[in-house]
Write a protein that holds these residues in place. Sequence first.
Motif, PDB file in Angstrom:
ATOM      1  N   GLY A  46       0.779  -1.224   0.000  1.00 53.89           N
ATOM      2  CA  GLY A  46       0.000   0.000   0.000  1.00 53.89           C
ATOM      3  C   GLY A  46       0.809   1.271   0.000  1.00 53.89           C
ATOM      4  O   GLY A  46       0.245   2.361   0.016  1.00 53.89           O
ATOM      5  N   GLY A  47       2.146   1.195   0.027  1.00 51.96           N
ATOM      6  CA  GLY A  47       2.979   2.392  -0.065  1.00 51.96           C
ATOM      7  C   GLY A  47       3.564   2.833   1.261  1.00 51.96           C
ATOM      8  O   GLY A  47       3.526   2.126   2.264  1.00 51.96           O
ATOM      9  N   PHE A  48       4.109   4.048   1.255  1.00 52.21           N
ATOM     10  CA  PHE A  48       4.868   4.554   2.389  1.00 52.21           C
ATOM     11  C   PHE A  48       4.009   5.174   3.495  1.00 52.21           C
ATOM     12  O   PHE A  48       4.513   5.502   4.557  1.00 52.21           O
ATOM     13  N   THR A  49       2.730   5.351   3.248  1.00 54.23           N
ATOM     14  CA  THR A  49       1.826   5.847   4.283  1.00 54.23           C
ATOM     15  C   THR A  49       1.170   4.648   4.946  1.00 54.23           C
ATOM     16  O   THR A  49       0.571   3.816   4.269  1.00 54.23           O
ATOM     17  N   ALA A  84      14.950  -4.723   4.357  1.00 57.07           N
ATOM     18  CA  ALA A  84      14.176  -4.360   3.161  1.00 57.07           C
ATOM     19  C   ALA A  84      12.944  -3.589   3.606  1.00 57.07           C
ATOM     20  O   ALA A  84      12.331  -3.906   4.632  1.00 57.07           O
ATOM     21  N   LEU A  85      12.573  -2.581   2.828  1.00 55.88           N
ATOM     22  CA  LEU A  85      11.432  -1.747   3.179  1.00 55.88           C
ATOM     23  C   LEU A  85      10.166  -2.586   3.177  1.00 55.88           C
ATOM     24  O   LEU A  85       9.842  -3.237   2.183  1.00 55.88           O
ATOM     25  N   GLY A  86       9.472  -2.595   4.282  1.00 53.06           N
ATOM     26  CA  GLY A  86       8.261  -3.398   4.424  1.00 53.06           C
ATOM     27  C   GLY A  86       8.401  -4.339   5.602  1.00 53.06           C
ATOM     28  O   GLY A  86       8.818  -3.945   6.693  1.00 53.06           O
ATOM     29  N   VAL A  87       8.081  -5.596   5.380  1.00 55.35           N
ATOM     30  CA  VAL A  87       8.031  -6.610   6.435  1.00 55.35           C
ATOM     31  C   VAL A  87       9.344  -6.687   7.219  1.00 55.35           C
ATOM     32  O   VAL A  87       9.336  -6.740   8.447  1.00 55.35           O
ATOM     33  N   GLU A  88      10.479  -6.680   6.514  1.00 55.08           N
ATOM     34  CA  GLU A  88      11.760  -6.815   7.210  1.00 55.08           C
ATOM     35  C   GLU A  88      12.065  -5.606   8.097  1.00 55.08           C
ATOM     36  O   GLU A  88      12.581  -5.754   9.206  1.00 55.08           O
ATOM     37  N   THR A  89      11.745  -4.420   7.620  1.00 51.97           N
ATOM     38  CA  THR A  89      11.937  -3.230   8.441  1.00 51.97           C
ATOM     39  C   THR A  89      10.993  -3.251   9.643  1.00 51.97           C
ATOM     40  O   THR A  89      11.404  -2.931  10.771  1.00 51.97           O
ATOM     41  N   PHE A  90       9.744  -3.645   9.427  1.00 51.95           N
ATOM     42  CA  PHE A  90       8.790  -3.738  10.539  1.00 51.95           C
ATOM     43  C   PHE A  90       9.335  -4.673  11.619  1.00 51.95           C
ATOM     44  O   PHE A  90       9.231  -4.389  12.822  1.00 51.95           O
ATOM     45  N   ALA A  91       9.931  -5.801  11.210  1.00 50.75           N
ATOM     46  CA  ALA A  91      10.464  -6.770  12.169  1.00 50.75           C
ATOM     47  C   ALA A  91      11.641  -6.179  12.957  1.00 50.75           C
ATOM     48  O   ALA A  91      11.729  -6.348  14.179  1.00 50.75           O
ATOM     49  N   ALA A  92      12.537  -5.483  12.277  1.00 45.34           N
ATOM     50  CA  ALA A  92      13.680  -4.876  12.971  1.00 45.34           C
ATOM     51  C   ALA A  92      13.208  -3.808  13.958  1.00 45.34           C
ATOM     52  O   ALA A  92      13.746  -3.690  15.064  1.00 45.34           O
ATOM     53  N   GLU A  93      12.199  -3.034  13.578  1.00 42.49           N
ATOM     54  CA  GLU A  93      11.654  -2.026  14.500  1.00 42.49           C
ATOM     55  C   GLU A  93      11.062  -2.683  15.745  1.00 42.49           C
ATOM     56  O   GLU A  93      11.255  -2.185  16.863  1.00 42.49           O
ATOM     57  N   SER A  94      10.368  -3.804  15.567  1.00 40.81           N
ATOM     58  CA  SER A  94       9.828  -4.531  16.722  1.00 40.81           C
ATOM     59  C   SER A  94      10.953  -5.042  17.606  1.00 40.81           C
ATOM     60  O   SER A  94      10.878  -4.953  18.837  1.00 40.81           O
ATOM     61  N   CYS A  95      11.999  -5.575  16.992  1.00 37.93           N
ATOM     62  CA  CYS A  95      13.145  -6.049  17.773  1.00 37.93           C
ATOM     63  C   CYS A  95      13.773  -4.904  18.562  1.00 37.93           C
ATOM     64  O   CYS A  95      14.072  -5.057  19.748  1.00 37.93           O
ATOM     65  N   LYS A 144      14.951   9.520   0.915  1.00 33.29           N
ATOM     66  CA  LYS A 144      15.782   9.930   2.053  1.00 33.29           C
ATOM     67  C   LYS A 144      15.252   9.449   3.414  1.00 33.29           C
ATOM     68  O   LYS A 144      16.038   8.928   4.211  1.00 33.29           O
ATOM     69  N   PRO A 145      13.957   9.592   3.726  1.00 31.79           N
ATOM     70  CA  PRO A 145      13.504   9.101   5.036  1.00 31.79           C
ATOM     71  C   PRO A 145      13.760   7.602   5.233  1.00 31.79           C
ATOM     72  O   PRO A 145      14.088   7.160   6.329  1.00 31.79           O
ATOM     73  N   ALA A 146      13.650   6.837   4.160  1.00 29.14           N
ATOM     74  CA  ALA A 146      13.907   5.394   4.247  1.00 29.14           C
ATOM     75  C   ALA A 146      15.395   5.127   4.475  1.00 29.14           C
ATOM     76  O   ALA A 146      15.756   4.236   5.253  1.00 29.14           O
ATOM     77  N   ARG A 147      16.266   5.905   3.825  1.00 29.08           N
ATOM     78  CA  ARG A 147      17.717   5.741   4.031  1.00 29.08           C
ATOM     79  C   ARG A 147      18.106   6.099   5.456  1.00 29.08           C
ATOM     80  O   ARG A 147      18.944   5.430   6.069  1.00 29.08           O
ATOM     81  N   VAL A 148      17.499   7.139   6.001  1.00 31.30           N
ATOM     82  CA  VAL A 148      17.783   7.547   7.387  1.00 31.30           C
ATOM     83  C   VAL A 148      17.322   6.461   8.360  1.00 31.30           C
ATOM     84  O   VAL A 148      18.064   6.086   9.283  1.00 31.30           O
ATOM     85  N   ALA A 149      16.122   5.935   8.153  1.00 29.66           N
ATOM     86  CA  ALA A 149      15.604   4.861   9.015  1.00 29.66           C
ATOM     87  C   ALA A 149      16.497   3.623   8.912  1.00 29.66           C
ATOM     88  O   ALA A 149      16.804   2.979   9.926  1.00 29.66           O
ATOM     89  N   TYR A 150      16.937   3.294   7.695  1.00 29.54           N
ATOM     90  CA  TYR A 150      17.833   2.155   7.478  1.00 29.54           C
ATOM     91  C   TYR A 150      19.128   2.341   8.272  1.00 29.54           C
ATOM     92  O   TYR A 150      19.566   1.423   8.987  1.00 29.54           O
TER      93      TYR A 150
END
Length: 161
Positions: free
Chosen positions: A16-19, A48-59, A81-87
């Motif tokens: 569904g995108g970045f929102t 990876a943007l999506g499921v993998e990022t969600f998992a790392a944030e939970s960790c 840029k916001p995705a690179r900063v979060a990464y």
Amino acid sequence: MSKYFTFIGNRIQDLGGFTENALQKSIKEKIHETVRQHKDEVLLTSLALGVETFAAESCRDLKVSYKVVVPFKGYPDKWIKPARVAYATLLRGATASETLSQKGYSPDQLKAKDIHLIDSSETVYTFYNPVPGYVMRFFHNGKNLIDLMPDGPNDDFFIKI
């Protein structure tokens, strides 16, 4: 030796995108509940943007260790840029990291990264619709893959890709 688990699935664009939306919120909740069950293990993720990022944030939030598997040199360079900063923030918070290839981007390297995550993990949680063929072979070969994608075509979250 560490016991690893991982989450793989559709990328943010296919969710569904970045929102943030209802599907993403549901996936994040399922991931968070699942990570709680793995407090003594280590998550393997490429961020990876999506499921993998969600998992790392939970960790990060639950103080569960995670190791970043970078598929290739320059992996996040073309992201917004916001995705690179979060990464970069999540990468700094990892207990370890490794880079699989010093070459630049290719679709084969992303597939190789997914296979590496699956091969290296005792438990693999998937959020795919449909599940790619190269992942399906692990379902058929007895690997402990658990599909957590919300109820599929019978719920309001289903996205056909």
